[in-house]
Write an enzyme that holds these catalytic residues in place. Structure first.
Site, PDB file in Angstrom:
ATOM      1  CG  ASP A  16       1.882  -1.061   0.603  1.00 28.74           C
ATOM      2  OD1 ASP A  16       3.097  -1.014   0.606  1.00 28.74           O
ATOM      3  OD2 ASP A  16       1.221   0.024   0.979  1.00 28.74           O
TER       4      ASP A  16
ATOM      5  CD  GLN B 228       6.419  -1.526   2.471  1.00 30.24           C
ATOM      6  OE1 GLN B 228       6.720  -1.112   1.130  1.00 30.24           O
ATOM      7  NE2 GLN B 228       7.712  -2.110   2.810  1.00 30.24           N
TER       8      GLN B 228
END
Length: 474
Positions: free
Chosen positions: A234, A75
């Site tokens: 994720d 991210q």
């Protein structure tokens, strides 16, 4: 396996590597997999991700027989593109901290630590810290204005990889999903809208932003017609891969510790301890991160000159509470609570507690007391936990599993080791390809449950030691 099975692929493009799993779309059975490494560093050119993705795909036997593919990715990374779609500069990753002053400035500009934190949390569910994209864009505008001027579009790592898989060079075809957009600092999980006013404040302009694809929807196709799922951050992909539902809390013990929960309502935490992210299914994923997790066990094993199996055995030989020995494991500062300059400390050291088993036990309990503080923050944000899903390499330790159940105070389920980010992306790909209202149900065998009577005295002693850190002048 039936040779006529429909196959889907999930990709995990993480900080360190790219992993690909190919699974049966109906059952989730693993067919094949591959991986490739990413370069080290906090600043990486996206071309390295593309090279690793292709290497991992080749190691997994290719995608020619795959009906759909989706990407779970690290991210917050800042990928800047010019008008032609070329990368403007290497991407700044989530763990690049040069934008920490920019984060403080953005909070101060909306009223300071208290009022500014509340304003950001209410607007987008997060309070700016160095990891978020919005702070990196402020840094770029201030320190590399020529690159800022060239930036026509901003996207995230999994957005860029999905776009590359599509074969498009049109910035209008960039897509993202709720979970990753919620970590930028300029998209609201609560409203589902970009806050371009905050982006304008941070960057001085509003470049093109990816279209946010709904959960389970199709983001596009590759040139050969393979369906592209929306992708996910994720943590959201891992929750999907684990089959986490409302009331489930995922505790991940990696380099950092992560506590996430699936909930039906968005969270607002003005302190910034809880990040109000979205998940990959249409719900929400409040998240708390600690800096000290598996490395606490690494340090204890190194100090006792044992491997991790022996450390676990030593810890299991000591009683709950380690006779009053308490380790506050702020070995590299801490994020939750926010004590970046703190160091670890050992309390209650006596002749009776100065033993190898007591120190091993105190290390494991200190690790989980820190994670329990994260769980408390999630509960305070409105989550009612029914169980914990414990993942990460350290979850293989008997001592870790036992102490988790004692300290966290809820049943702990330990799934078998797996690539849960890639698995979640594969499940998302199957969902997009099917056109169904919900992701497919993939049964997973091998999960073990751990339950224990809570040990409140362990947390009480830890809290007293922890609070001594909080009382110290900064």
């Amino acid at each position: 396996m039936n040779s006529g099975a429909r196959l889907v692929a999930g990709i995990d493009s993480s900080t360190q590597s790219c992993k690909v799993v190919v699974r049966d779309a109906a059952t989730g059975a693993l067919v094949r997999q591959g991986r490739a490494s990413h370069p080290e560093g906090t600043e990486v050119h996206p071309d390295h991700w593309w090279t690793a993705l292709n290497q991992a795909v080749e190691a997994a036997g290719g995608l020619d027989d795959v009906a759909a593919v989706s990407i779970g990715g690290q991210q917050h990374g800042m990928v800047c593109l010019d008008e032609s779609g070329s990368v403007v500069r290497p991407a700044l990753l989530w763990n690049d901290t040069r934008s920490a002053p920019a984060a403080r400035d953005l909070v101060d500009e909306l009223g300071g630590p208290d009022a500014g934190g509340r304003a950001w949390a209410e607007a987008v569910g997060v309070v700016p810290v160095a990891s978020f994209t919005v702070t990196k864009l402020r840094w770029l505008a201030e320190h590399e204005p020529e690159h800022a001027r060239r930036t026509a579009a901003v996207c995230l790592p999994h957005d860029w990889l999905t776009w590359r898989l599509s074969g498009s060079t049109d910035l209008a075809d960039l897509t993202t999903d709720r979970s990753d957009a919620s970590g930028t600092g300029y998209w609201s999980a609560a409203t589902g809208d970009y806050r371009t006013d905050l982006l304008q404040r941070a960057f001085g302009s509003v470049p093109h932003l990816p279209r946010v694809v709904a959960p389970g929807a199709v983001a596009g196709t590759t040139r050969d017609g393979t369906v592209l799922g929306a992708g996910a951050g994720d943590n959201a992909a891992a929750a999907l891969g684990l089959g986490a539902g409302e009331g489930d809390v995922v505790v991940s013990i990696g380099t950092s510790g992560v506590v996430t929960a699936v909930t039906s309502t968005p969270t607002v935490d003005p302190s910034g301890a809880v990040a109000g992210f979205a998940d990959a299914t249409g719900l929400f994923l409040p998240l708390v991160a600690t800096l000290n997790a598996a490395r606490v066990l690494d340090a204890a094993a190194r100090l006792l000159d044992v491997d991790h199996a022996a450390l676990s055995a030593l810890a299991m030989a000591a009683p709950s509470g380690a006779g009053g020995l308490v380790l506050v494991p702020y070995l590299e500062g801490e994020r939750t609570p926010n004590l970046p300059d703190a160091t670890g400390s050992l309390h209650g050291l006596t002749l009776a507690t100065a033993t190898r088993p007591m120190l091993a036990r105190a290390a494991v309990e200190g690790l989980f007391c820190g994670l329990a503080d994260g769980l408390d923050a999630v509960v305070a944000a409105g989550v009612d936990p029914s169980r914990v899903l414990l993942v990460g390499g350290a979850a293989a330790s008997d001592a870790v599993r036992t102490v988790a159940a004692e300290v966290l105070g809820v049943p702990v389920d330990v799934p078998p080791p797996g690539e849960y980010v890639a698995d979640g992306a594969a499940r998302q790909a199957a969902w997009a390809e099917s056109g169904a209202d919900a992701p497919p149900v993939w049964e997973r065998e091998g999960t073990r449950r751990y339950e224990a009577e809570p040990v409140p005295h362990v947390r009480a002693r830890y809290a007293a030691a922890r609070d001594k850190h909080l009382e110290r002048p900064v």
